[in-house]
Design a protein around this motif. Structure first.
Motif, mmCIF file in Angstrom:
data_model
loop_
_atom_site.group_PDB
_atom_site.id
_atom_site.type_symbol
_atom_site.label_atom_id
_atom_site.label_comp_id
_atom_site.label_asym_id
_atom_site.label_seq_id
_atom_site.Cartn_x
_atom_site.Cartn_y
_atom_site.Cartn_z
ATOM 1 N N ARG A 73 0.839 -1.206 0.000
ATOM 2 C CA ARG A 73 0.000 0.000 0.000
ATOM 3 C C ARG A 73 0.870 1.251 0.000
ATOM 4 N NH1 ARG A 73 -3.066 -0.925 4.364
ATOM 5 N NH2 ARG A 73 -4.638 -1.969 3.122
ATOM 6 N N SER A 74 1.922 1.243 0.803
ATOM 7 C CA SER A 74 2.836 2.376 0.874
ATOM 8 C C SER A 74 3.512 2.618 -0.480
ATOM 9 C CB SER A 74 3.883 2.131 1.963
ATOM 10 O OG SER A 74 4.818 3.169 1.998
ATOM 11 N N GLU A 75 3.945 1.558 -1.111
ATOM 12 C CA GLU A 75 4.581 1.654 -2.440
ATOM 13 C C GLU A 75 3.624 2.260 -3.462
ATOM 14 O OE1 GLU A 75 7.629 0.901 -5.333
ATOM 15 O OE2 GLU A 75 7.764 0.360 -3.220
ATOM 16 N N LEU A 76 2.390 1.759 -3.487
ATOM 17 C CA LEU A 76 1.404 2.251 -4.449
ATOM 18 C C LEU A 76 1.003 3.688 -4.153
ATOM 19 C CD1 LEU A 76 -0.783 -0.955 -4.734
ATOM 20 C CD2 LEU A 76 0.876 -0.096 -6.414
ATOM 21 N N ALA A 128 1.425 6.843 -6.659
ATOM 22 C CA ALA A 128 0.257 7.664 -6.997
ATOM 23 C C ALA A 128 0.497 9.129 -6.639
ATOM 24 C CB ALA A 128 -0.981 7.135 -6.285
ATOM 25 N N ASP A 129 1.125 9.360 -5.497
ATOM 26 C CA ASP A 129 1.381 10.733 -5.059
ATOM 27 C C ASP A 129 2.449 11.434 -5.886
ATOM 28 O OD1 ASP A 129 -0.507 10.467 -3.060
ATOM 29 O OD2 ASP A 129 0.968 10.154 -1.452
ATOM 30 N N HIS A 130 3.251 10.666 -6.609
ATOM 31 C CA HIS A 130 4.376 11.250 -7.348
ATOM 32 C C HIS A 130 4.351 10.901 -8.840
ATOM 33 C CE1 HIS A 130 5.658 11.031 -3.120
ATOM 34 N NE2 HIS A 130 6.090 12.241 -3.381
ATOM 35 N N CYS A 131 3.174 10.750 -9.395
ATOM 36 C CA CYS A 131 3.099 10.317 -10.792
ATOM 37 C C CYS A 131 3.014 11.466 -11.801
ATOM 38 C CB CYS A 131 1.939 9.343 -10.991
ATOM 39 S SG CYS A 131 0.315 10.073 -10.784
#
Length: 76
Positions: free
Chosen positions: A55-58, A62-65
């Motif tokens: 979850r942290s990875e995703l 998502a926050d840095h895309c």
């Protein structure tokens, strides 16, 4: 390039591009294929990583895309 050693990024890109091309040739939406590939990635992650870690990875991705945004962790 077949004799050269590919990086993991190059290997992933090569296979992803081939899968996108194959999906388009079969009349499928590339976004649908990407969604299924993401599901495969998550399944692979969960074989060795905790749900919290995945979850942290995703969330990080998502926050840095946004390719137009500079982030604090980037160096000039």
């Amino acid at each position: 390039m077949s004799d050269a050693i590919l990086s993991t990024s190059q290997i992933a890109r090569k296979h992803f591009d081939k899968a996108i091309h194959e999906a388009e040739a079969a009349g499928y939406d590339p976004d649908v294929l990407a969604r299924h590939m993401l599901g495969c990635v998550v399944t692979q992650y969960l074989e060795k990583r905790s749900v919290k870690d995945v979850r942290s990875e995703l969330t990080f991705l998502a926050d840095h895309c946004d390719p137009e945004t500079d982030y604090v962790f980037m160096r000039p």
